[in-house]
Write a protein that holds these residues in place. Structure first.
Motif, short mmCIF file in Angstrom:
data_model
loop_
_atom_site.label_atom_id
_atom_site.label_comp_id
_atom_site.label_asym_id
_atom_site.label_seq_id
_atom_site.Cartn_x
_atom_site.Cartn_y
_atom_site.Cartn_z
N LYS A 236 30.80 50.57 50.03
CA LYS A 236 30.26 49.70 51.09
C LYS A 236 29.22 48.74 50.53
N LYS A 237 29.40 48.36 49.27
CA LYS A 237 28.54 47.37 48.62
C LYS A 237 29.37 46.53 47.66
N TYR A 238 28.91 45.29 47.44
CA TYR A 238 29.50 44.43 46.42
C TYR A 238 28.58 44.38 45.20
N ASN A 239 29.17 44.32 44.01
CA ASN A 239 28.36 44.01 42.83
C ASN A 239 27.80 42.59 42.99
N THR A 240 26.52 42.42 42.67
CA THR A 240 25.88 41.12 42.83
C THR A 240 26.53 40.11 41.89
N LEU A 241 27.04 39.03 42.48
CA LEU A 241 27.72 38.01 41.68
C LEU A 241 27.78 36.70 42.44
N SER A 242 27.33 35.64 41.80
CA SER A 242 27.53 34.28 42.33
C SER A 242 28.37 33.50 41.34
N LEU A 243 29.39 32.81 41.86
CA LEU A 243 30.26 32.00 41.00
C LEU A 243 29.87 30.53 41.00
N LEU A 244 28.69 30.20 41.50
CA LEU A 244 28.24 28.81 41.51
C LEU A 244 28.23 28.21 40.11
N CYS A 245 27.84 29.00 39.11
CA CYS A 245 27.77 28.48 37.75
C CYS A 245 29.14 28.15 37.17
N ILE A 246 30.22 28.65 37.78
CA ILE A 246 31.56 28.25 37.34
C ILE A 246 31.72 26.75 37.52
N ALA A 247 31.18 26.21 38.62
CA ALA A 247 31.25 24.76 38.84
C ALA A 247 30.52 24.01 37.75
#
Length: 258
Positions: A236-247
């Motif tokens: 019931k949790k997601y690993n912390t991850l932002s894909l903004l840096c892919i841009a």
């Protein structure tokens, strides 16, 4: 193995369009990145505010435009959505944006409590699979999710171990964590941005993703989504991850040195 990442401040990136769901945080972060770190022209239209230009340049070779969807929900990404279609028409007719020649990125959250339809998100990932050269004429761009929310990007700027953390809700859990630890997006700078990119790489590695193709990011996007959904079903949790840096990597604003 830690990658050696560098920032390229002099790169001309043409016209770049970000489509976001929020009306404040994403705009602030993107404005901070593209005017304070990269010094590009920045333009925005929100569902509450009219067009405005920041950091005006004469004949800009790099032009960042940010708009948002009709409501703060991923279901409003739809080629039949009149609000978004009208906004595209306004960008083309009034502000002379070459949508057909722009790099387009959708920045949205994978918060299970707000964007609640995993099948729809999966279908969008399969359609919005490339920033410039999609084969779907009516749905162009690359969808980049944050798990659970855009605040994961802020955390990754300042926490050396953000990739080891996990959260259930973006609206409460991660925002509370940021506030309790005095972490604020106003402090984002060139050094923190490189840390965010490094934390993203660590987070991908933690998911078992060692390599990816920026020209064809869609298979990696699906792999990330499926693995995060599996983690959520168990914990019931997601690993912390932002894909903004892919841009930023895709645009060549951050590069990996051998």
């Amino acid at each position: 193995m830690m990658k050696n990442l560098t920032i390229n401040k002099e790169k001309n990136i043409g016209q770049v369009l970000f489509i976001v769901e929020g009306s404040k945080t994403e705009f602030y972060i993107l404005h901070k990145i593209f005017t304070k770190i990269f010094n590009y022209q920045f333009e925005r239209i929100t569902r509450y505010k009219p067009y405005r230009k920041y950091n005006n340049k004469d004949n800009p070779l790099s032009r960042i435009l940010v708009i948002n969807t009709e409501e703060s929900n991923i279901k409003y990404i739809d080629d039949k959505n009149e609000y978004l279609n009208d906004l595209f028409k306004e960008l083309i007719d009034e502000y002379h944006v070459r949508i057909d020649n722009a790099a387009i990125y959708y920045i949205f959250d994978r918060d299970n409590h707000s964007n609640t339809d995993p099948e729809f998100i999966d279908s969008l990932l399969r359609i919005l699979k490339n920033s410039r050269d999609n084969d779907n004429y009516y749905m162009q761009g690359l969808l980049l999710l944050s798990y659970p929310c855009i605040e994961s990007f802020t955390l990754s700027n300042f926490d050396d171990n953000s990739y080891l953390s996990s959260f259930e809700k973006g609206e409460k859990d991660i925002k509370l964590h940021l506030n309790m630890n005095g972490i604020n997006q106003c402090k984002i700078n060139e050094t923190s941005l490189l840390k965010a990119a490094q934390q993203m790489e660590f987070a991908l590695d933690k998911l078992g993703i060692k390599e990816y193709d920026l020209d064809e990011f869609f298979p990696t996007n699906i792999d990330i989504f499926n693995k995060q959904e599996n983690l959520y079903s168990i914990n019931k949790k997601y690993n912390t991850l932002s894909l903004l840096c892919i841009a930023l990597l895709d645009l060549g604003l951050i590069s990996v040195e051998d």
